[in-house]
Design an enzyme around this catalytic site. Structure first.
Site, short mmCIF file in Angstrom:
data_model
loop_
_atom_site.label_atom_id
_atom_site.label_comp_id
_atom_site.label_asym_id
_atom_site.label_seq_id
_atom_site.Cartn_x
_atom_site.Cartn_y
_atom_site.Cartn_z
N SER A 1 0.78 -1.26 -0.15
CA SER A 1 -0.19 -0.08 0.10
C SER A 1 0.91 1.37 -0.05
O SER A 1 0.74 2.24 -0.75
CB SER A 1 -0.96 0.03 1.27
OG SER A 1 -1.61 1.27 1.39
N GLY A 2 2.03 1.39 0.86
CA GLY A 2 2.92 2.49 0.86
C GLY A 2 3.46 2.60 -0.45
O GLY A 2 3.49 3.77 -0.99
N TRP B 1 2.67 1.53 -3.30
CA TRP B 1 1.64 1.71 -4.19
C TRP B 1 1.37 3.74 -4.27
O TRP B 1 1.24 4.12 -5.48
CB TRP B 1 0.17 1.36 -3.82
CG TRP B 1 -0.85 1.62 -4.99
CD1 TRP B 1 -1.12 0.91 -6.30
CD2 TRP B 1 -1.92 2.48 -4.72
NE1 TRP B 1 -2.16 1.41 -6.76
CE2 TRP B 1 -2.69 2.66 -5.89
CE3 TRP B 1 -2.42 3.52 -3.93
CZ2 TRP B 1 -3.95 3.22 -6.11
CZ3 TRP B 1 -3.49 4.17 -4.03
CH2 TRP B 1 -4.10 4.36 -5.27
N HIS B 2 1.44 4.19 -3.37
CA HIS B 2 1.27 5.68 -3.21
C HIS B 2 2.43 6.45 -3.71
O HIS B 2 2.43 7.54 -3.96
CB HIS B 2 1.22 6.19 -1.98
CG HIS B 2 -0.30 6.02 -1.45
ND1 HIS B 2 -0.86 4.80 -0.77
CD2 HIS B 2 -1.49 6.48 -1.36
CE1 HIS B 2 -2.00 4.71 -0.33
NE2 HIS B 2 -2.72 6.08 -0.90
N GLY B 3 3.62 5.73 -3.65
CA GLY B 3 5.00 6.55 -4.25
C GLY B 3 6.30 5.64 -4.07
O GLY B 3 6.30 4.89 -3.00
#
Length: 225
Positions: free
Chosen positions: A61-62, A64-66
């Site tokens: 998830s982390g 995926w954000h950048g």
């Protein structure tokens, strides 16, 4: 004529990190749960495997954000929060029993919301920072300059970028926002139907919006009255 599912459901009144992720960005959280966490085994293969699956899910998830270490830290923080919450749950229940804290009482809910809010807010530092180094520097500055008396120091508060008058206007806006959201939640009505039904509320918001546009649009945040 389109109906969309609610994607954010009062996340900052969550009483735990697990509940926060049921309320925050619901569509994204559902996707990661169904396509990452559950295929990894979810909670079906013991606690150790479940904790590993939680770590992997939040790391993905982390990232995926950048593609930055700051997003890596943001994800791992939320994983650690959830794991610690799960491990300490039996201990916390025993402590509540010994202290005779009533389940669901206002004091308990306030404490849980306060802790959850601060944990998630702390993690946002790394999410918003320009790189891991920037996030670490921000936290270091917070700890170095920490003082309980800072909230009573006008030079500190108004040195954050908003004047006293601007803060008063924002505070009033926040009160109105919470009032509307409370009415929406308690009556299970949409904001548009509430505005159609409540004449005073509708015109109060109209006046408030005009006031905001005039002062923040023309004068910015630095204005004098």
């Amino acid at each position: 004529g389109f109906t969309f599912k609610e994607n954010f459901f009062y996340p900052y009144v969550s009483k735990s990190i697990t509940e926060f992720w049921r309320r925050w960005h619901i569509s994204m959280g559902t996707w990661f749960r169904e396509y990452v966490y559950i295929p990894l085994g979810g909670n079906r293969k013991g606690n150790v495997r479940r904790y590993i699956n939680i770590i992997i899910t939040f790391l993905v998830s982390g990232l995926w954000h950048g593609a930055g270490f700051n997003f890596f830290v943001w994800g791992i923080l939320h994983a650690i929060y959830q794991i610690i919450g799960s491990v300490t749950l039996p201990i916390r229940k025993k402590i509540k029993g010994l202290l005779e804290i009533k389940e669901g009482s206002f004091a308990e809910r306030f404490y849980q919301i306060f802790i959850t809010f601060n944990l998630t807010t702390f993690a946002w530092i790394f999410f918003r920072a320009e790189g891991l180094k920037g996030g670490v520097a921000y936290v270091k500055n917070m700890l170095d300059s920490f003082s309980l008396w800072a909230v009573f120091d006008e030079s500190v508060i108004f040195g954050c970028g908003l004047s006293q008058n601007a803060m008063l206007v924002l505070f009033f806006n926040v009160i109105v926002m919470f009032a509307v959201e409370h009415m929406k939640k308690s009556q299970e009505e949409s904001v548009s139907s509430l505005l159609d039904t409540h004449f005073i509320l509708r015109w109060g918001i109209y006046v408030l919006l005009i006031f905001d546009v005039l002062f923040f649009g023309v004068y910015g945040t630095e204005f004098d009255m």
